[in-house]
Design a protein around this motif. Structure first.
Motif, PDB file in Angstrom:
ATOM      1  N   GLU A  26       6.156 -72.556  31.730  1.00 18.86           N
ATOM      2  CA  GLU A  26       6.710 -73.168  32.938  1.00 18.86           C
ATOM      3  C   GLU A  26       7.617 -72.232  33.723  1.00 18.86           C
ATOM      4  OE1 GLU A  26       6.824 -77.902  31.679  1.00 18.86           O
ATOM      5  OE2 GLU A  26       8.699 -76.807  31.937  1.00 18.86           O
ATOM      6  N   HIS A  30       1.629 -72.866  34.797  1.00 22.15           N
ATOM      7  CA  HIS A  30       1.720 -74.034  33.930  1.00 22.15           C
ATOM      8  C   HIS A  30       0.469 -74.917  33.967  1.00 22.15           C
ATOM      9  CE1 HIS A  30       3.305 -75.426  37.820  1.00 22.15           C
ATOM     10  NE2 HIS A  30       2.825 -76.611  37.488  1.00 22.15           N
ATOM     11  N   GLN A  31      -0.376 -74.745  35.001  1.00 25.84           N
ATOM     12  CA  GLN A  31      -1.626 -75.509  35.046  1.00 25.84           C
ATOM     13  C   GLN A  31      -2.847 -74.674  34.659  1.00 25.84           C
ATOM     14  OE1 GLN A  31      -1.306 -77.117  39.050  1.00 25.84           O
ATOM     15  NE2 GLN A  31      -0.789 -79.134  38.225  1.00 25.84           N
ATOM     16  N   GLN A  32      -2.620 -73.465  34.201  1.00 22.19           N
ATOM     17  CA  GLN A  32      -3.722 -72.640  33.696  1.00 22.19           C
ATOM     18  C   GLN A  32      -3.877 -72.902  32.198  1.00 22.19           C
ATOM     19  OE1 GLN A  32      -3.999 -68.556  34.968  1.00 22.19           O
ATOM     20  NE2 GLN A  32      -2.753 -68.933  36.797  1.00 22.19           N
ATOM     21  N   TYR A  33      -4.507 -73.992  31.876  1.00 19.29           N
ATOM     22  CA  TYR A  33      -4.524 -74.473  30.498  1.00 19.29           C
ATOM     23  C   TYR A  33      -5.265 -73.547  29.544  1.00 19.29           C
ATOM     24  CZ  TYR A  33      -2.346 -78.636  32.279  1.00 19.29           C
ATOM     25  OH  TYR A  33      -1.453 -79.501  32.866  1.00 19.29           O
TER      26      TYR A  33
END
Length: 326
Positions: free
Chosen positions: A56, A135-138
């Motif tokens: 994050e 943080h959304q690049q899982y």
């Protein structure tokens, strides 16, 4: 000594803790631990250093490792609110007779280097290189899936004196442990960012760094890390946990990196943003203080810590002890 009243308008404005720098003896072994096992993201590396951030974080790094002859904690970093706060901080520390130095730091803007009243090396800055959000690049989530750095815990030979100093610069006490016999503090948890703590102090041989903590999404991430460590050669690096603290209510695990620097994996504490929030008092002998489920901590947890570079620790005069596992 009672917990001092919070200073709501401190001499300069600290936003939060920011980063730690460790001296490590084997950079490849440390990389395997922090990157391949914990899942921190590399932001820069060369033959002498390794910089990482959690998922994050937008700042360039929350932890820096530098190749060294011996393990040591080199500096604890804090982010300030705005540029004028740097000069206000410099004036504050100079007035205390503490060293003030403007230093060049990779990936950071103007940086103040100083120390606290016991010699813990500190640095303050406003600007750090900003990186794109991930943080959304899982696909990048690996290991324990650390989201952000959460806090530092330090051994100190005088918890009351440490609390008084950090209270003066705006840290607010959320929870504390008092020795009933001496009426002195045995430990305290203090924050700036609105969690239970950015810094904590534990009685003992100090100053030394007890641990650096990283926040993870859920307790299940901690269980998954234990399975990973147990099958990749890190069983001996598991020191304490998993469990739930009475203090902070957090779910926790304590592990040691290849050089013995203690890392806490941490989640599930609570919000503390109200400026008039009353601190919670704990008795030193309460078995639920350390672990809500009653399990005491091992002796190593009270004795082992990382030395700060160039700082000689001194013993505490307090003889009181919490419950220690046999």
């Amino acid at each position: 000594m009672p917990v001092p009243a919070p200073v709501l308008y401190p001499p300069f404005n600290i936003v939060r803790l920011s980063h730690v720098e460790f001296g490590v003896t084997d950079l490849a072994a440390s990389r395997a631990f922090y990157v391949d096992t914990l899942g921190l993201q590399v932001t820069y590396e060369d033959d002498e250093s390794l910089y990482m951030r959690a998922m994050e974080e937008r700042g360039h790094h929350c932890i820096a490792l530098r190749k060294a002859d011996k393990p040591e904690a080199r500096v604890l970093g804090f982010k300030l609110y705005d540029t004028p706060d740097l000069d206000k901080a410099a004036a504050f520390f100079a007035a205390k007779g503490l060293p003030v130095e403007w230093v060049e730091r990779p990936f950071m803007g103007r940086t103040l280097r100083t120390c606290d009243n016991f010699g813990i090396p500190l640095e303050f800055y406003v600007q750090m290189d900003r990186l794109p959000p991930i943080h959304q690049q899982y696909k990048l989530y690996n290991g324990v899936k650390a989201l952000r750095i959460d806090h530092f815990n330090m051994f100190t030979s005088d918890v009351d004196a440490s609390v008084a100093f950090y209270n003066e610069i705006g840290f607010r006490t959320t929870e504390y442990t008092e020795d009933e016999d001496s009426q002195k503090l045995w430990a305290a948890w203090m924050h700036r960012k609105g969690g239970v703590h950015d810094v904590a102090f534990t009685n003992g041989l100090g100053p030394r760094l007890h641990h650096t903590a990283f926040w993870v999404p859920t307790p299940l991430n901690i269980i998954e890390l234990l399975d990973l460590m147990a099958t990749t050669g890190y069983v001996a690096n598991i020191e304490r946990g998993p469990g739930r603290h009475g203090i902070s209510n957090a779910f926790f695990l304590y592990i040691l990196d290849p050089d013995g620097h203690r890392i806490e994996i941490y989640c599930s504490d609570y919000q503390t943003v109200d400026p008039d929030l009353e601190p919670i008092k704990w008795d030193l002998k309460d078995p639920q203080r350390q672990t809500l489920w009653g399990a005491p901590a091992p002796r190593s947890w009270f004795e082992h810590g990382s030395l700060f570079a160039g700082v000689d620790p001194v013993a505490s005069a307090m003889t009181a002890q919490p419950i220690i596992a046999p």
